[in-house]
Design a protein around this motif. Structure first.
Motif, PDB file in Angstrom:
ATOM      1  N   PHE B 113       0.844  -1.190   0.000  1.00 56.76           N
ATOM      2  CA  PHE B 113       0.000   0.000   0.000  1.00 56.76           C
ATOM      3  C   PHE B 113       0.884   1.246   0.000  1.00 56.76           C
ATOM      4  N   THR B 114       0.523   2.228  -0.828  1.00 57.32           N
ATOM      5  CA  THR B 114       1.136   3.550  -0.701  1.00 57.32           C
ATOM      6  C   THR B 114      -0.004   4.545  -0.537  1.00 57.32           C
ATOM      7  N   GLY B 115       0.346   5.784  -0.213  1.00 57.88           N
ATOM      8  CA  GLY B 115      -0.644   6.842  -0.221  1.00 57.88           C
ATOM      9  C   GLY B 115      -0.807   7.346  -1.645  1.00 57.88           C
ATOM     10  N   LYS B 116      -1.849   8.139  -1.870  1.00 55.88           N
ATOM     11  CA  LYS B 116      -2.101   8.699  -3.207  1.00 55.88           C
ATOM     12  C   LYS B 116      -0.944   9.572  -3.666  1.00 55.88           C
ATOM     13  N   GLU B 117      -0.425  10.376  -2.753  1.00 55.49           N
ATOM     14  CA  GLU B 117       0.750  11.185  -3.071  1.00 55.49           C
ATOM     15  C   GLU B 117       1.330  11.746  -1.790  1.00 55.49           C
ATOM     16  N   THR B 118       2.575  12.187  -1.859  1.00 57.66           N
ATOM     17  CA  THR B 118       3.144  12.888  -0.706  1.00 57.66           C
ATOM     18  C   THR B 118       2.697  14.343  -0.816  1.00 57.66           C
ATOM     19  N   ILE B 119       2.363  14.958   0.312  1.00 56.02           N
ATOM     20  CA  ILE B 119       1.868  16.329   0.223  1.00 56.02           C
ATOM     21  C   ILE B 119       2.995  17.353   0.103  1.00 56.02           C
ATOM     22  N   ASP B 120       4.251  16.893   0.165  1.00 54.83           N
ATOM     23  CA  ASP B 120       5.346  17.830  -0.097  1.00 54.83           C
ATOM     24  C   ASP B 120       5.890  17.694  -1.521  1.00 54.83           C
ATOM     25  N   TYR B 121       6.178  16.468  -1.963  1.00 59.85           N
ATOM     26  CA  TYR B 121       6.753  16.324  -3.296  1.00 59.85           C
ATOM     27  C   TYR B 121       5.683  16.188  -4.389  1.00 59.85           C
ATOM     28  N   ASN B 122       4.482  15.722  -4.015  1.00 62.84           N
ATOM     29  CA  ASN B 122       3.356  15.596  -4.955  1.00 62.84           C
ATOM     30  C   ASN B 122       3.698  14.816  -6.237  1.00 62.84           C
ATOM     31  N   GLY B 123       4.403  13.709  -6.085  1.00 65.37           N
ATOM     32  CA  GLY B 123       4.763  12.955  -7.283  1.00 65.37           C
ATOM     33  C   GLY B 123       3.653  12.040  -7.763  1.00 65.37           C
ATOM     34  N   SER B 124       2.962  11.426  -6.804  1.00 65.38           N
ATOM     35  CA  SER B 124       1.928  10.444  -7.124  1.00 65.38           C
ATOM     36  C   SER B 124       2.485   9.383  -8.068  1.00 65.38           C
ATOM     37  N   SER B 125       3.717   8.980  -7.838  1.00 62.21           N
ATOM     38  CA  SER B 125       4.332   8.052  -8.781  1.00 62.21           C
ATOM     39  C   SER B 125       5.087   6.889  -8.157  1.00 62.21           C
ATOM     40  N   ILE B 126       5.380   6.956  -6.860  1.00 59.83           N
ATOM     41  CA  ILE B 126       6.172   5.890  -6.232  1.00 59.83           C
ATOM     42  C   ILE B 126       5.479   4.524  -6.365  1.00 59.83           C
ATOM     43  N   GLY B 127       4.163   4.496  -6.149  1.00 52.78           N
ATOM     44  CA  GLY B 127       3.429   3.220  -6.216  1.00 52.78           C
ATOM     45  C   GLY B 127       3.572   2.571  -7.581  1.00 52.78           C
ATOM     46  N   ALA B 128       3.406   3.374  -8.633  1.00 51.93           N
ATOM     47  CA  ALA B 128       3.526   2.843  -9.997  1.00 51.93           C
ATOM     48  C   ALA B 128       4.922   2.284 -10.230  1.00 51.93           C
ATOM     49  N   MET B 129       5.915   2.980  -9.703  1.00 46.92           N
ATOM     50  CA  MET B 129       7.299   2.521  -9.898  1.00 46.92           C
ATOM     51  C   MET B 129       7.569   1.216  -9.159  1.00 46.92           C
ATOM     52  N   VAL B 130       7.085   1.142  -7.923  1.00 40.49           N
ATOM     53  CA  VAL B 130       7.285  -0.088  -7.144  1.00 40.49           C
ATOM     54  C   VAL B 130       6.629  -1.252  -7.879  1.00 40.49           C
ATOM     55  N   ALA B 131       5.410  -1.016  -8.375  1.00 47.53           N
ATOM     56  CA  ALA B 131       4.686  -2.070  -9.086  1.00 47.53           C
ATOM     57  C   ALA B 131       5.467  -2.538 -10.307  1.00 47.53           C
ATOM     58  N   GLU B 132       6.050  -1.600 -11.037  1.00 52.85           N
ATOM     59  CA  GLU B 132       6.802  -1.975 -12.236  1.00 52.85           C
ATOM     60  C   GLU B 132       8.062  -2.740 -11.846  1.00 52.85           C
ATOM     61  N   LEU B 133       8.722  -2.293 -10.789  1.00 52.75           N
ATOM     62  CA  LEU B 133       9.943  -2.982 -10.360  1.00 52.75           C
ATOM     63  C   LEU B 133       9.633  -4.413  -9.922  1.00 52.75           C
ATOM     64  N   LEU B 134       8.424  -4.604  -9.372  1.00 52.97           N
ATOM     65  CA  LEU B 134       8.035  -5.944  -8.929  1.00 52.97           C
ATOM     66  C   LEU B 134       7.334  -6.713 -10.051  1.00 52.97           C
ATOM     67  N   ASP B 135       7.009  -6.013 -11.122  1.00 55.10           N
ATOM     68  CA  ASP B 135       6.235  -6.562 -12.239  1.00 55.10           C
ATOM     69  C   ASP B 135       4.902  -7.169 -11.784  1.00 55.10           C
ATOM     70  N   VAL B 136       4.165  -6.375 -11.018  1.00 57.55           N
ATOM     71  CA  VAL B 136       2.826  -6.795 -10.565  1.00 57.55           C
ATOM     72  C   VAL B 136       1.826  -5.685 -10.922  1.00 57.55           C
ATOM     73  N   PRO B 137       0.510  -5.988 -10.886  1.00 57.43           N
ATOM     74  CA  PRO B 137      -0.484  -4.963 -11.197  1.00 57.43           C
ATOM     75  C   PRO B 137      -0.459  -3.792 -10.209  1.00 57.43           C
ATOM     76  N   ILE B 139      -2.962  -0.530  -8.882  1.00 57.85           N
ATOM     77  CA  ILE B 139      -4.220   0.212  -8.896  1.00 57.85           C
ATOM     78  C   ILE B 139      -3.944   1.544  -8.221  1.00 57.85           C
ATOM     79  N   SER B 140      -4.128   2.618  -8.981  1.00 58.93           N
ATOM     80  CA  SER B 140      -3.841   3.949  -8.449  1.00 58.93           C
ATOM     81  C   SER B 140      -5.114   4.592  -7.934  1.00 58.93           C
ATOM     82  N   LEU B 141      -4.956   5.484  -6.966  1.00 62.66           N
ATOM     83  CA  LEU B 141      -6.042   6.345  -6.486  1.00 62.66           C
ATOM     84  C   LEU B 141      -7.262   5.554  -6.014  1.00 62.66           C
TER      85      LEU B 141
END
Ligand SMILES: Cc1cc2nc3c(=O)[nH]c(=O)nc-3n(C[C@H](O)[C@H](O)[C@H](O)COP(=O)(O)OP(=O)(O)OC[C@H]3O[C@@H](n4cnc5c(N)ncnc54)[C@H](O)[C@@H]3O)c2cc1C
Ligand SMILES: Nc1ncnc2c1ncn2[C@@H]1O[C@H](COP(=O)(O)O)[C@@H](O)[C@H]1O
Lengths: 320, 246
Positions: B113-137, B139-141
């Motif tokens: 689980f990740t949060g939707k985004e960090t309220i300081d960096y506002n990337g909303s991208s770490i979850g997608a990256m982790v998923a790709e690195l693990l090669d698993v599905p 689901i965002s937001l």
């Protein structure tokens, strides 16, 4: 070499944010002396050659039915392969709900540095530096990307679409598409309403409107302006308005051309979701309301009197 | 079921945003640090709820950060969760952070689980990256998350609405409002958190692909132009002619 722009669509039509991304990507191509190319996944009814108007020379389409629903894993693989095939050094994606699902994955596949939430063209005079919003719109960071391939996801409403002349060459790309692992079982779109994150004008109400029965004046104004409607968190929490309308730090973040706040005090957590709006208008009966400090225009007055007058005046202006 | 919850440390929303060292660093003076709200209120609470339903479930927390992140990890442990892992590294590059999280998540986790985004960096991208690195599905937001054995049913936000999807774990999910309701740590939780394991590991060797060169504050607003409530037509004129917004 190329700049590849991912073009998103819904119900067959290309999304507004994608036109911005196309214009933005074409400008980067011009700036870096390469060509801009677009990538469309799935079936669309719009004329793809017409995307040439935004400055792209080629449109690649992967017309495979299983791409009509978003599975981030499947999409990322196709986008990354298309990027490699077209020799892309920059990939542009919109920082929308779809973009947030895929940009990070595409970046990892391409081993590319990602700037998510970009709001201006990159500075390529010395390296490759992209400005993005941070601290929920309260500041910007200039981020340098050091990898050979770069991925940028562009904030909606932060780069103006320019449509000129031109047609693009459309071609079909044959890329193997994996079977999706995510099965979409239902799609619930609020039909007839303008999606909040795509709206040019947003009319928003707070606790100052006293109750759900008073929302008529706000809806009339929104209708007259062709605006989407939003609300503050307590209004959503009290179920005066649907939850998906709540804007702010914990709700939806919007950046329209015009945000009209009615009976909202302007707490910092609310501002965090709206302060990227170009023009802010505040209507509040308390001259000390903090929102006035963040506003461009304001009326200190009773919403129940001011808002119907505003709707009338807009009608009059349009009639002219 | 093994769940990994990503938590990050951010300045409290009411913090004054200012920069030092020639605008290259965030000014931490007087800043109150909190758990990123999306991590605390939604993903962490949902993970704890899943554990409450199924005692065989373990919930581990991971943060990539320096020793100064420990108070917020203890607070997260006070809300629930069995143990925490801190990857001892600072950094703002999403690829670097995601690689650290993925290196830990490879250790048999069914769900990240990740949060939707960090309220300081506002990337909303770490979850997608982790998923790709693990090669698993991925689901965002997500606004709802239900589990039936190893099949998840997730509702996620899309442009102008929501979509319901089904998938088999393992997967990465980014959580936002709707997934759970905020909880306040109680005394028992706070006491228990003191003795829960907090492992510190050194970062895996990974590339950093981006770096922050400088920060900027937005130009100050010119100040509000007030229009009299008896002259609403003037506001319409200004919006039309001056602001060109309608
Ligand atoms: C961690 C955290 C996260 C939060 N996240 C969010 C968020 O995402 N979004 C959000 O909105 N809030 C959020 N909040 C809540 C926020 O702090 C405020 O409490 C909230 O925004 C106030 O809502 P409001 O302006 O509608 O109500 P109020 O603060 O009650 O303001 C009502 C305003 O209406 C005015 N008014 C009253 N009558 C009239 C009238 N007849 N005509 C004109 N004006 C009138 C009053 O002068 C007042 O300024 C969060 C709070 C916390 C602690
Ligand atoms: N340093 C970090 N350590 C652990 N998790 C993090 C870190 N940074 C971000 N995350 C997680 O990734 C989510 C999205 O972050 P971001 O992509 O930066 O907006 C956050 O809500 C956290 O759950």
């Amino acid at each position: 070499m190329s700049v590849l722009i991912f073009v998103d669509h819904s119900e067959g039509h290309i999304k507004k944010a994608s036109f911005e991304a196309l214009t933005y990507g074409a400008k980067i191509a011009e700036q870096t002396g390469t060509t801009a190319e677009a990538l469309v996944l799935g079936t669309v009814s719009d004329d793809l050659a017409a995307l040439g108007k935004y400055g792209v020379k080629k449109v690649h389409q992967v017309n495979n039915e299983s791409l009509n629903h978003l599975d981030a894993q499947v999409y990322a693989k196709v986008i990354a392969e298309a990027a490699t095939a077209s020799g892309a050094t920059v990939v542009v994606i919109s920082h929308t709900q779809t973009g947030k699902a895929i940009a990070g994955r595409v970046a990892v596949r391409l081993k590319a540095g990602l700037v998510a939430g970009a709001c201006a063209l990159p500075d390529t005079s010395n390296g490759f530096v992209v400005k993005k919003t941070v601290f929920s719109g309260k500041a910007f960071a200039n981020v340098s990307i050091s990898s050979p391939v770069k991925v940028i996801s562009l904030n909606p409403n932060s780069y103006t679409t320019i449509a000129g002349e031109g047609t693009a060459e459309v071609s079909q790309l044959s890329i193997a598409v994996d079977a999706p692992k995510v099965k979409v079982t239902a799609v619930n779109k609020v039909s007839g309403e303008i999606p909040l994150t795509e709206a040019e004008i947003v009319v928003s109400g707070g606790r100052g409107l006293k109750g759900p029965e008073n929302w008529g004046i706000l809806l009339d104004l929104a209708k007259e302006l062709g605006a989407a409607t939003a609300c503050s968190r307590p209004v959503g929490d009290a179920h005066w308005r649907p939850h998906h309308e709540h804007v702010g730090q914990t709700g939806v973040q919007v950046a329209p051309n015009l945000y009209i706040a009615i009976g909202i005090s302007g707490a910092i957590q609310h501002l965090a979701g709206v302060n990227r709006s170009k023009i802010i208008v505040v209507i509040n009966k308390d001259p000390e309301a903090p929102f006035f400090k963040a506003a461009d225009y304001g009326i200190v007055g009773d919403a129940f009197e001011v808002v119907p007058k505003l709707t009338e005046e807009i009608k009059k202006m349009k009639a002219k | 079921m093994k769940i990994l919850v990503c938590v990050s440390k951010t300045p409290d929303t009411t913090s004054k945003i200012a920069f030092t060292d020639g605008n290259s660093k965030f000014d931490e003076n007087g800043v109150q640090w909190i758990i990123n709200p999306y991590d605390e209120w939604y993903s962490l609470v949902r993970a704890i709820e899943l554990k409450e339903k199924d005692p065989a479930t373990t919930v581990h927390l991971v943060t990539v950060g320096g020793a100064d992140a420990e108070p917020i990890i203890r607070k997260a442990l006070a809300l629930g969760g069995d143990e925490a892992i801190r990857v001892n590294a600072d950094g703002s590059d999403s690829y670097f952070i995601a690689s650290q999280i993925a290196a830990i998540a490879k250790d048999g986790y069914d769900l990240v689980f990740t949060g939707k985004e960090t309220i300081d960096y506002n990337g909303s991208s770490i979850g997608a990256m982790v998923a790709e690195l693990l090669d698993v599905p991925y689901i965002s937001l997500a606004t709802k998350f239900e589990l039936n054995g190893t099949t998840a049913t997730v509702t996620r936000e899309i442009e102008g609405g929501e979509e319901v999807a089904e998938l088999a774990l393992p997967a990465v999910v980014s959580c936002q409002k709707g997934v759970a309701e905020q909880r306040i740590p109680n005394m028992r939780g706070i006491m228990a958190a003191r003795t829960k394991p907090l492992k510190v590991v050194e970062p895996a060797a990974t590339d950093t692909l981006t770096s922050i060169v400088s920060f900027e504050l937005p130009p100050a607003k010119a100040g509000v132009k007030l229009v009299s409530p008896d002259n609403v037509g003037e506001l319409v004129r200004l919006l039309h002619e001056e602001a060109k917004a309608i």
